[in-house]
Motif scaffolding. Structure first.
Motif, short mmCIF file in Angstrom:
data_model
loop_
_atom_site.label_atom_id
_atom_site.label_comp_id
_atom_site.label_asym_id
_atom_site.label_seq_id
_atom_site.Cartn_x
_atom_site.Cartn_y
_atom_site.Cartn_z
N VAL A 37 -18.28 -21.56 18.90
CA VAL A 37 -18.68 -21.03 20.21
C VAL A 37 -19.27 -22.16 21.03
CG1 VAL A 37 -20.11 -19.36 21.44
CG2 VAL A 37 -19.20 -18.79 19.17
N TYR A 38 -18.74 -22.35 22.24
CA TYR A 38 -19.35 -23.31 23.14
C TYR A 38 -19.52 -22.71 24.53
CZ TYR A 38 -15.00 -24.60 25.58
OH TYR A 38 -13.86 -24.58 26.34
N LEU A 39 -20.45 -23.29 25.27
CA LEU A 39 -20.76 -22.88 26.62
C LEU A 39 -20.87 -24.13 27.48
CD1 LEU A 39 -21.81 -20.81 28.77
CD2 LEU A 39 -24.07 -21.11 27.75
N THR A 40 -20.31 -24.09 28.68
CA THR A 40 -20.46 -25.20 29.62
C THR A 40 -20.71 -24.64 31.01
OG1 THR A 40 -19.50 -27.23 30.52
CG2 THR A 40 -17.97 -25.44 30.04
N TYR A 47 -22.37 -27.02 25.16
CA TYR A 47 -23.40 -26.57 24.24
C TYR A 47 -22.72 -25.74 23.16
CZ TYR A 47 -26.36 -27.94 28.11
OH TYR A 47 -26.96 -28.66 29.12
N TYR A 48 -22.84 -26.21 21.92
CA TYR A 48 -22.21 -25.53 20.79
C TYR A 48 -23.25 -24.76 20.01
CZ TYR A 48 -18.03 -28.31 21.55
OH TYR A 48 -16.90 -28.86 22.10
N LEU A 49 -22.92 -23.52 19.65
CA LEU A 49 -23.80 -22.79 18.75
C LEU A 49 -23.84 -23.55 17.44
CD1 LEU A 49 -23.06 -18.97 19.05
CD2 LEU A 49 -25.14 -20.20 19.64
N SER A 50 -25.01 -23.61 16.83
CA SER A 50 -25.10 -24.37 15.58
C SER A 50 -26.01 -23.66 14.59
CB SER A 50 -25.61 -25.79 15.84
OG SER A 50 -26.93 -25.75 16.32
N LYS A 73 -21.81 -26.79 10.47
CA LYS A 73 -22.96 -26.32 11.25
C LYS A 73 -22.54 -25.70 12.58
CE LYS A 73 -23.88 -30.87 13.24
NZ LYS A 73 -24.82 -31.99 13.23
N TYR A 74 -21.30 -25.92 13.03
CA TYR A 74 -20.80 -25.32 14.25
C TYR A 74 -19.96 -24.07 14.00
CZ TYR A 74 -22.34 -29.61 16.52
OH TYR A 74 -23.10 -30.66 16.98
N CYS A 75 -19.79 -23.70 12.76
CA CYS A 75 -19.04 -22.49 12.41
C CYS A 75 -20.05 -21.38 12.13
CB CYS A 75 -18.15 -22.75 11.20
SG CYS A 75 -16.90 -24.02 11.48
N VAL A 76 -20.16 -20.46 13.09
CA VAL A 76 -21.19 -19.43 13.02
C VAL A 76 -20.57 -18.08 12.68
CG1 VAL A 76 -22.70 -20.67 14.62
CG2 VAL A 76 -21.11 -18.94 15.51
N LEU A 98 -30.77 -18.29 20.25
CA LEU A 98 -29.84 -18.94 19.32
C LEU A 98 -29.97 -20.45 19.42
CD1 LEU A 98 -26.69 -16.71 19.95
CD2 LEU A 98 -28.37 -16.53 18.09
N ALA A 99 -29.54 -21.14 18.37
CA ALA A 99 -29.60 -22.61 18.35
C ALA A 99 -28.33 -23.18 18.96
CB ALA A 99 -29.76 -23.10 16.92
N TRP A 100 -28.50 -24.04 19.95
CA TRP A 100 -27.38 -24.70 20.63
C TRP A 100 -27.54 -26.20 20.48
CZ3 TRP A 100 -23.61 -21.74 23.05
CH2 TRP A 100 -23.92 -20.40 23.26
#
Length: 108
Positions: A37-40, A47-50, A73-76, A98-100
């Motif tokens: 999951v990423y957000l921009t 920003y990647y969920l981690s 760590k990026y596979c949630v 959440l951690a990004w």
């Protein structure tokens, strides 16, 4: 939105993107229990969920039709991906509980 994310299967459906009027978007890729999951907000900084509890291992994941190795760590899990997507869909912002991890370029 939740139904569509739940349909991700790493075969035929591998990416869901939620977009606003500008370059702001959130993407959820993968399926079968692990999601990238990423957000921009500007299509330059991502920003990647981690999950910092995971080791430096890599996991194979199919995102946007392409198989690739991603840092574990990026596979949630699904619940984390859904929480991020729900906040973005409702408010157009990052879910702050959440951690990004900020990345300047799309490459992981």
């Amino acid at each position: 939105m939740e139904t569509t994310i739940r349909l991700l299967d790493e075969r035929h459906k591998t990416l869901v993107t939620l977009e606003t009027e500008d370059e702001t978007h959130l993407a959820v890729g993968g399926g079968q229990g692990k999601y990238l999951v990423y957000l921009t907000f500007d299509n330059e900084t991502f920003y990647y969920l981690s999950d910092s509890s995971k080791q430096d291992e890599q996991e194979n994941l199919v995102v946007s039709g392409q198989s690739g190795l991603y840092p574990a760590k990026y596979c949630v899990p699904l619940t984390t991906a859904l929480k991020a997507a729900k906040t973005f869909a409702e408010f157009g912002k990052m879910e702050e509980t959440l951690a990004w991890k900020e990345k300047r370029h799309l490459s992981l």
